[in-house]
Design an enzyme around this catalytic site. Structure first.
Site, PDB file in Angstrom:
ATOM      1  N   TYR A 124       0.829  -1.204   0.000  1.00  0.00           N
ATOM      2  CA  TYR A 124       0.000   0.000   0.000  1.00  0.00           C
ATOM      3  C   TYR A 124       0.868   1.261   0.000  1.00  0.00           C
ATOM      4  O   TYR A 124       1.843   1.358   0.755  1.00  0.00           O
ATOM      5  CB  TYR A 124      -0.940   0.024   1.209  1.00  0.00           C
ATOM      6  CG  TYR A 124      -2.036  -1.030   1.163  1.00  0.00           C
ATOM      7  CD1 TYR A 124      -2.313  -1.734   0.001  1.00  0.00           C
ATOM      8  CD2 TYR A 124      -2.804  -1.310   2.288  1.00  0.00           C
ATOM      9  CE1 TYR A 124      -3.319  -2.693  -0.039  1.00  0.00           C
ATOM     10  CE2 TYR A 124      -3.814  -2.267   2.254  1.00  0.00           C
ATOM     11  CZ  TYR A 124      -4.051  -2.957   1.089  1.00  0.00           C
ATOM     12  OH  TYR A 124      -5.051  -3.912   1.058  1.00  0.00           O
ATOM     13  N   SER A 165     -13.831  -4.442  -0.601  1.00  0.00           N
ATOM     14  CA  SER A 165     -14.826  -3.870  -1.535  1.00  0.00           C
ATOM     15  C   SER A 165     -16.224  -4.406  -1.240  1.00  0.00           C
ATOM     16  O   SER A 165     -16.933  -4.861  -2.151  1.00  0.00           O
ATOM     17  CB  SER A 165     -14.443  -4.174  -2.991  1.00  0.00           C
ATOM     18  OG  SER A 165     -13.211  -3.594  -3.330  1.00  0.00           O
ATOM     19  N   PRO A 166     -16.677  -4.352   0.022  1.00  0.00           N
ATOM     20  CA  PRO A 166     -17.973  -4.946   0.371  1.00  0.00           C
ATOM     21  C   PRO A 166     -19.178  -4.193  -0.194  1.00  0.00           C
ATOM     22  O   PRO A 166     -20.285  -4.734  -0.178  1.00  0.00           O
ATOM     23  CB  PRO A 166     -17.962  -4.912   1.902  1.00  0.00           C
ATOM     24  CG  PRO A 166     -17.084  -3.749   2.239  1.00  0.00           C
ATOM     25  CD  PRO A 166     -16.003  -3.775   1.205  1.00  0.00           C
ATOM     26  N   LEU A 167     -18.963  -2.979  -0.684  1.00  0.00           N
ATOM     27  CA  LEU A 167     -20.059  -2.238  -1.306  1.00  0.00           C
ATOM     28  C   LEU A 167     -20.159  -2.530  -2.794  1.00  0.00           C
ATOM     29  O   LEU A 167     -21.102  -2.097  -3.461  1.00  0.00           O
ATOM     30  CB  LEU A 167     -19.887  -0.729  -1.088  1.00  0.00           C
ATOM     31  CG  LEU A 167     -19.767  -0.266   0.372  1.00  0.00           C
ATOM     32  CD1 LEU A 167     -19.664   1.256   0.427  1.00  0.00           C
ATOM     33  CD2 LEU A 167     -20.937  -0.754   1.209  1.00  0.00           C
ATOM     34  N   GLY A 168     -19.182  -3.277  -3.309  1.00  0.00           N
ATOM     35  CA  GLY A 168     -19.207  -3.665  -4.712  1.00  0.00           C
ATOM     36  C   GLY A 168     -19.146  -2.475  -5.645  1.00  0.00           C
ATOM     37  O   GLY A 168     -18.519  -1.449  -5.351  1.00  0.00           O
ATOM     38  N   PHE A 183     -21.711   2.154  -5.885  1.00  0.00           N
ATOM     39  CA  PHE A 183     -21.467   3.593  -5.897  1.00  0.00           C
ATOM     40  C   PHE A 183     -20.499   4.022  -7.011  1.00  0.00           C
ATOM     41  O   PHE A 183     -20.260   5.208  -7.192  1.00  0.00           O
ATOM     42  CB  PHE A 183     -20.929   4.059  -4.544  1.00  0.00           C
ATOM     43  CG  PHE A 183     -21.943   3.954  -3.436  1.00  0.00           C
ATOM     44  CD1 PHE A 183     -22.985   4.854  -3.336  1.00  0.00           C
ATOM     45  CD2 PHE A 183     -21.865   2.933  -2.505  1.00  0.00           C
ATOM     46  CE1 PHE A 183     -23.930   4.755  -2.320  1.00  0.00           C
ATOM     47  CE2 PHE A 183     -22.792   2.819  -1.478  1.00  0.00           C
ATOM     48  CZ  PHE A 183     -23.831   3.734  -1.393  1.00  0.00           C
ATOM     49  N   GLU A 193     -20.556   2.534 -10.413  1.00  0.00           N
ATOM     50  CA  GLU A 193     -21.080   2.367 -11.764  1.00  0.00           C
ATOM     51  C   GLU A 193     -22.592   2.553 -11.784  1.00  0.00           C
ATOM     52  O   GLU A 193     -23.327   1.749 -11.212  1.00  0.00           O
ATOM     53  CB  GLU A 193     -20.714   0.971 -12.304  1.00  0.00           C
ATOM     54  CG  GLU A 193     -19.217   0.711 -12.343  1.00  0.00           C
ATOM     55  CD  GLU A 193     -18.883  -0.719 -12.727  1.00  0.00           C
ATOM     56  OE1 GLU A 193     -19.779  -1.406 -13.266  1.00  0.00           O
ATOM     57  OE2 GLU A 193     -17.739  -1.143 -12.489  1.00  0.00           O
TER      58      GLU A 193
END
Length: 291
Positions: free
Chosen positions: A50, A204-207, A210, A212
């Protein structure tokens, strides 16, 4: 092996805390770190790469001045990806998992994070050339020396986990999993976690929700609309609740760096999503009813 309850139910992902994102100053990093702990997010997820191998060190410098007891937080880090970066020039991006390298990389993370031990060390991605005996040699040494308390992997399929477990047990797997990236429910990854009582974390649990504004977004947004007042929740909280509803007890790794959204993320753990609502959202994401 540590019990899963040892980690906070929501994990703070630090990938964008440094030069790969917000570029926090030391004081800003201390502020976010303390906010996380104050709301109950005590587990911090790192990787050596990172910030081009710089964010761990930035975090460590902030941590020693944050006034937070090491015993009250959990530090996760990953190793194995070799990037071409200013801090570590490489001719080609590749993976390295010989025993000497794994030990060296873990020790570098300890030095940068200003800690004596990692609560969990993960192999960042599977390599076609990884040898279970070499991995085991490194992990046994790190555990015996008290430098690593638990060992896991990231982005591994169940067959790749089985390969490594011919030599050493794996406590956790960190994968990409969300409403819009739900393949791990069908490829055996989450089944493996359940069968073997393996901790599973989701980055990336929100996929893509937000990111696309496509047809999937429109369908999911329409499906969630009546659920927002029903649960008294925001869209991101419902997406997290959907992930956590899976019986493998997924731990979402949230990438947000804003304090209100961090607070909202931990509040999402209180949502008990009804069975039919869970399937309504799945159908919206997939664009068809279940078979």
């Amino acid at each position: 092996m540590q019990k899963n309850k040892f980690y906070s139910k929501v994990i703070a992902g630090t990938m964008t805390w440094g030069s790969w994102g917000k570029g926090f100053s030391k004081s800003e990093m201390i502020e976010v770190m303390n906010h996380c702990v104050n709301v109950g997010i005590t587990t911090f997820d790192h990787a050596d790469i990172y910030g081009g191998y710089t964010t761990e060190e930035d975090f460590g410098k902030a941590f020693v001045e944050a006034g937070i007891s090491r015993e009250n937080i959990q530090l996760i880090s990953k190793c194995g990806i070799q990037l071409d970066a200013d801090a570590r020039p490489n001719r080609v991006k590749h993976y390295q998992y010989d025993a000497e390298y794994i030990v060296w990389s873990a020790e570098q993370s300890l030095k940068k994070l200003r800690t004596d031990y990692l609560d969990l060390l993960l192999l960042h991605r599977p390599s076609p050339l990884m040898r279970p005996d070499a991995v085991a040699e490194a992990i046994v040494k790190l555990k015996d020396q008290g430098k690593v308390r638990a060992f896991g992997v990231s982005n591994f399929l169940s067959s790749q986990i089985a390969l490594i477990e011919t030599e050493t047990p794996i406590a956790a797997n960190q994968i990409e999993f969300s409403l819009t990236h739900n393949g791990p429910m069908y490829d055996g990854t989450l089944d493996d976690a359940l069968v073997n009582k393996r901790m599973v974390m989701s980055y990336s649990p929100l996929g893509s929700f937000f990111r696309e504004k496509d047809e999937v977004y429109k369908r999911v947004s329409r499906a969630m609309e009546p659920m927002l007042p029903k649960y008294g929740a925001t869209e991101d909280q419902l997406l997290l609740a959907w992930v956590m509803r899976h019986p493998s007890k997924v731990y979402p790794v949230v990438g947000t760096t804003t304090k209100p959204r961090l607070s909202a993320a931990i509040e999402a753990t209180k949502i008990e999503m009804e069975l039919t609502d869970w399937f309504v959202l799945l159908e919206a994401a997939q664009g068809h009813e279940v078979p």
